[in-house]
Design a protein around this motif. Structure first.
Motif, PDB file in Angstrom:
ATOM      1  N   HIS B  49       0.822  -1.210   0.000  1.00 24.00           N
ATOM      2  CA  HIS B  49       0.000   0.000   0.000  1.00 24.00           C
ATOM      3  C   HIS B  49       0.858   1.262   0.000  1.00 24.00           C
ATOM      4  O   HIS B  49       0.551   2.202  -0.718  1.00 24.00           O
ATOM      5  CB  HIS B  49      -0.942  -0.011   1.213  1.00 24.00           C
ATOM      6  CG  HIS B  49      -2.168  -0.837   0.953  1.00 24.00           C
ATOM      7  ND1 HIS B  49      -3.278  -0.800   1.762  1.00 24.00           N
ATOM      8  CD2 HIS B  49      -2.455  -1.714  -0.024  1.00 24.00           C
ATOM      9  CE1 HIS B  49      -4.192  -1.624   1.267  1.00 24.00           C
ATOM     10  NE2 HIS B  49      -3.698  -2.200   0.196  1.00 24.00           N
ATOM     11  N   ILE B  52       1.957   1.764  -3.438  1.00 26.52           N
ATOM     12  CA  ILE B  52       0.882   2.218  -4.330  1.00 26.52           C
ATOM     13  C   ILE B  52       0.593   3.703  -4.128  1.00 26.52           C
ATOM     14  O   ILE B  52       0.494   4.472  -5.074  1.00 26.52           O
ATOM     15  CB  ILE B  52      -0.399   1.381  -4.108  1.00 26.52           C
ATOM     16  CG1 ILE B  52      -0.152  -0.073  -4.504  1.00 26.52           C
ATOM     17  CG2 ILE B  52      -1.560   1.952  -4.903  1.00 26.52           C
ATOM     18  CD1 ILE B  52      -1.214  -1.027  -4.038  1.00 26.52           C
ATOM     19  N   THR B  59      -3.696   9.859  -4.302  1.00 24.52           N
ATOM     20  CA  THR B  59      -4.631   8.767  -4.028  1.00 24.52           C
ATOM     21  C   THR B  59      -4.999   8.714  -2.552  1.00 24.52           C
ATOM     22  O   THR B  59      -4.146   8.909  -1.697  1.00 24.52           O
ATOM     23  CB  THR B  59      -3.980   7.421  -4.415  1.00 24.52           C
ATOM     24  OG1 THR B  59      -3.731   7.437  -5.801  1.00 24.52           O
ATOM     25  CG2 THR B  59      -4.865   6.248  -4.057  1.00 24.52           C
ATOM     26  N   ILE B  62      -7.708   2.819  -2.302  1.00 21.43           N
ATOM     27  CA  ILE B  62      -7.179   1.884  -3.297  1.00 21.43           C
ATOM     28  C   ILE B  62      -8.188   0.781  -3.554  1.00 21.43           C
ATOM     29  O   ILE B  62      -8.816   0.272  -2.631  1.00 21.43           O
ATOM     30  CB  ILE B  62      -5.876   1.242  -2.771  1.00 21.43           C
ATOM     31  CG1 ILE B  62      -4.802   2.298  -2.573  1.00 21.43           C
ATOM     32  CG2 ILE B  62      -5.370   0.173  -3.738  1.00 21.43           C
ATOM     33  CD1 ILE B  62      -3.561   1.757  -1.878  1.00 21.43           C
ATOM     34  N   ALA B  64      -8.615  -2.981  -5.775  1.00 23.83           N
ATOM     35  CA  ALA B  64      -7.794  -3.988  -6.435  1.00 23.83           C
ATOM     36  C   ALA B  64      -8.647  -4.792  -7.394  1.00 23.83           C
ATOM     37  O   ALA B  64      -9.793  -5.129  -7.083  1.00 23.83           O
ATOM     38  CB  ALA B  64      -7.151  -4.905  -5.409  1.00 23.83           C
ATOM     39  N   TYR B  87      -3.878  -2.519  -9.217  1.00 28.48           N
ATOM     40  CA  TYR B  87      -4.414  -1.669  -8.161  1.00 28.48           C
ATOM     41  C   TYR B  87      -4.852  -0.348  -8.767  1.00 28.48           C
ATOM     42  O   TYR B  87      -4.178   0.190  -9.647  1.00 28.48           O
ATOM     43  CB  TYR B  87      -3.362  -1.424  -7.076  1.00 28.48           C
ATOM     44  CG  TYR B  87      -2.916  -2.707  -6.420  1.00 28.48           C
ATOM     45  CD1 TYR B  87      -3.604  -3.230  -5.331  1.00 28.48           C
ATOM     46  CD2 TYR B  87      -1.828  -3.415  -6.917  1.00 28.48           C
ATOM     47  CE1 TYR B  87      -3.219  -4.416  -4.751  1.00 28.48           C
ATOM     48  CE2 TYR B  87      -1.426  -4.602  -6.339  1.00 28.48           C
ATOM     49  CZ  TYR B  87      -2.131  -5.103  -5.254  1.00 28.48           C
ATOM     50  OH  TYR B  87      -1.741  -6.282  -4.683  1.00 28.48           O
ATOM     51  N   GLY B  89      -6.080   3.611  -7.911  1.00 23.99           N
ATOM     52  CA  GLY B  89      -6.129   4.646  -6.883  1.00 23.99           C
ATOM     53  C   GLY B  89      -7.198   5.674  -7.192  1.00 23.99           C
ATOM     54  O   GLY B  89      -7.365   6.074  -8.345  1.00 23.99           O
ATOM     55  N   ALA B 100      -1.976   1.233 -10.586  1.00 23.23           N
ATOM     56  CA  ALA B 100      -0.636   0.817 -10.197  1.00 23.23           C
ATOM     57  C   ALA B 100      -0.440  -0.616 -10.669  1.00 23.23           C
ATOM     58  O   ALA B 100      -1.268  -1.486 -10.397  1.00 23.23           O
ATOM     59  CB  ALA B 100      -0.465   0.909  -8.692  1.00 23.23           C
ATOM     60  N   ILE B 115       6.806  -1.540  -8.910  1.00 27.68           N
ATOM     61  CA  ILE B 115       5.414  -1.190  -9.161  1.00 27.68           C
ATOM     62  C   ILE B 115       5.446   0.212  -9.744  1.00 27.68           C
ATOM     63  O   ILE B 115       6.264   1.028  -9.338  1.00 27.68           O
ATOM     64  CB  ILE B 115       4.561  -1.296  -7.882  1.00 27.68           C
ATOM     65  CG1 ILE B 115       3.086  -1.141  -8.217  1.00 27.68           C
ATOM     66  CG2 ILE B 115       4.991  -0.292  -6.815  1.00 27.68           C
ATOM     67  CD1 ILE B 115       2.175  -1.655  -7.119  1.00 27.68           C
ATOM     68  N   GLY B 117       3.012   3.599 -11.419  1.00 25.88           N
ATOM     69  CA  GLY B 117       1.683   4.181 -11.536  1.00 25.88           C
ATOM     70  C   GLY B 117       1.482   4.702 -12.951  1.00 25.88           C
ATOM     71  O   GLY B 117       2.395   5.267 -13.555  1.00 25.88           O
TER      72      GLY B 117
END
Lengths: 210, 225
Positions: B49, B52, B59, B62, B64, B87, B89, B100, B115, B117
């Motif tokens: 998290h 993310i 964000t 979140i 998923a 994910y 946001g 993400a 990861i 975005g």
């Protein structure tokens, strides 16, 4: 009684300096060289090893008359491996980052010859109390040695100790110190210094006796 | 017969000691695993998290989604379900900030997991974090720590072409300080392989994921599926 107390004090103290597992016995070199690239990693590794050493010494000492000598090594490894697994999970539960940094070296505590060495050479022949003192002494000596290495390497290689920047921004870190080769350099220099000190002490003792 | 009895008596303590210890040790390990598993899961989720939120600035919540490549469909994540996770946001007004996407690839030392975005509005990558890497300290690990390298991923151009099946300009790595176009990534001097690894991961991942996101954007814009 005095003699006995002196012996138990010595059981503890010998691991700190005279028989220091790293600088004198040169045991457990894998974590000593590999995870001492920062003070935090070194301290965690030292404490994890101290814990495993303490618990395995206690267990081995308690069971020393119950384990037949033919299967003692297998039994010791089983005991050590169990405590290492426990430490591995507990560190993961405390901090994933820390666990990530120490990587495979936590699991490799199993094969740290310091721990099996103390089980075989000391705990399997002594009662639990002495074994506890022995483990605490050796474990503290090991942690101390790792912490020395970790602090020096982090200071020179990253300009900080425990993540606290100690040098001005203009300091150009010696990256080599946090790379594997830096471990060998640091260990070599520390052993040089420690042998030099021991030699001087021995010399002055001999002189005062003469 | 006498010899056999004596060898059995000699065997019993060994058997007792190995099997007995084995059982005790198993019980200890199982107990510790049961006690620590919730905390470890929580730690992993927290780390995810944090990453993310870092790659999708602005964000606050979140969501998923799991993508099923067979059905070409997104669904809300089922605990323990298979498939690759994406994910999404949302800002405080419930508007989509970005998605993400996790990616991984071979680095210099070991597998690197990242990861990043992606903003469907701007058609750019808007942040990147390294989740797992064992790159060389001081050199390769600058993919995590070097702010100049991280700055490549604040507005990296990954526009899709008119057919929506490929990028207009493929993401490419250039030598440090030679970035002139928005789709180029400034490499790190002394860490070419690590920089190249990140570039390849993003290039490969965007070409797979961006068309899917584009096709299903209406669904992703709704919080909780």
């Amino acid at each position: 009684m005095d003699n006995q107390q002196a012996t138990s004090a010595d059981t503890f103290i010998k691991g700190l300096w005279r028989d220091n597992p790293v600088f004198v016995q040169v045991l457990g070199m894998c974590p000593v060289l590999a995870v001492t690239n920062s003070a935090v990693n070194a301290l965690t590794m030292g404490l994890a090893t101290l814990f495993v050493l303490l618990m395995s010494n206690i267990m081995v000492s308690l069971l020393r008359n119950w384990i037949p000598k033919e299967v003692r090594i297998a039994s010791f490894i089983l005991i050590i491996a169990t405590f290492v697994t426990l430490v591995d999970y507990v560190i993961q539960a405390i901090s994933l980052d820390l666990h990530k940094n120490l990587g495979a070296f936590i699991s490799l505590i199993v094969v740290n010859c310091l721990i099996l060495g103390r089980a075989e050479a000391f705990a399997s022949k002594h009662p639990p109390l002495s074994s506890v003192l022995d483990a605490l002494g050796m474990g503290t000596g090991f942690t101390f040695a790792l912490l020395c290495m970790g602090s020096i390497r982090e200071l020179l290689g990253n300009g900080s100790v425990f993540g606290w920047a100690l040098f001005a921004d203009s300091y150009q870190p010696w990256v080599v110190m946090i790379l594997p080769s830096g471990g060998f350099f640091t260990l070599g220099v520390l052993m040089l210094v420690i042998n030099r000190i021991n030699k001087r002490v021995a010399l002055s003792n001999a002189r005062s006796e003469a | 017969m006498a010899a056999m009895t004596s060898s059995l008596t000699a065997l019993w303590p060994m058997y007792r000691s190995l099997v007995g210890l084995g059982v005790i040790c198993t019980v200890c390990i199982v107990a510790v695993v049961m006690v620590t598993t919730p905390a470890i899961k929580q730690n992993q989720q927290d780390a995810m998290h944090r990453a993310i939120f870092a790659v999708l600035p602005g964000t606050t919540t979140i969501g998923a989604f799991t993508y099923d490549s067979g059905a070409d469909a997104f669904s809300t994540v089922v605990q323990g379900g298979a498939g690759s996770t994406l994910y999404v946001g949302y800002d405080p007004q419930g508007q989509l900030v970005g998605v993400a996407i996790a990616a991984e690839g071979q680095g210099y030392q070991d597998k690197i997991k990242i990861i990043y975005g992606y903003s469907p509005d701007k058609q750019t990558v808007i942040g990147m974090r390294v989740i797992e890497s064992r790159e060389t300290p001081g050199l390769g690990d600058r993919i995590e720590t070097d702010s100049a390298f991280q700055a490549n991923f604040i507005a990296l151009d990954v526009r899709l072409n008119a057919q929506g099946n490929d990028l207009v300009h493929p993401v490419e790595l250039v030598k440090s300080g030679q970035k002139t176009k928005a789709w180029q990534i400034d490499g790190i001097t002394g860490a070419t392989i690590s920089s190249q690894a990140i570039t390849d991961m993003i290039a490969h991942s965007v070409s797979t994921w961006l068309p899917r996101v584009r096709d299903h954007i209406a669904q992703l814009e709704q919080p909780h599926g």
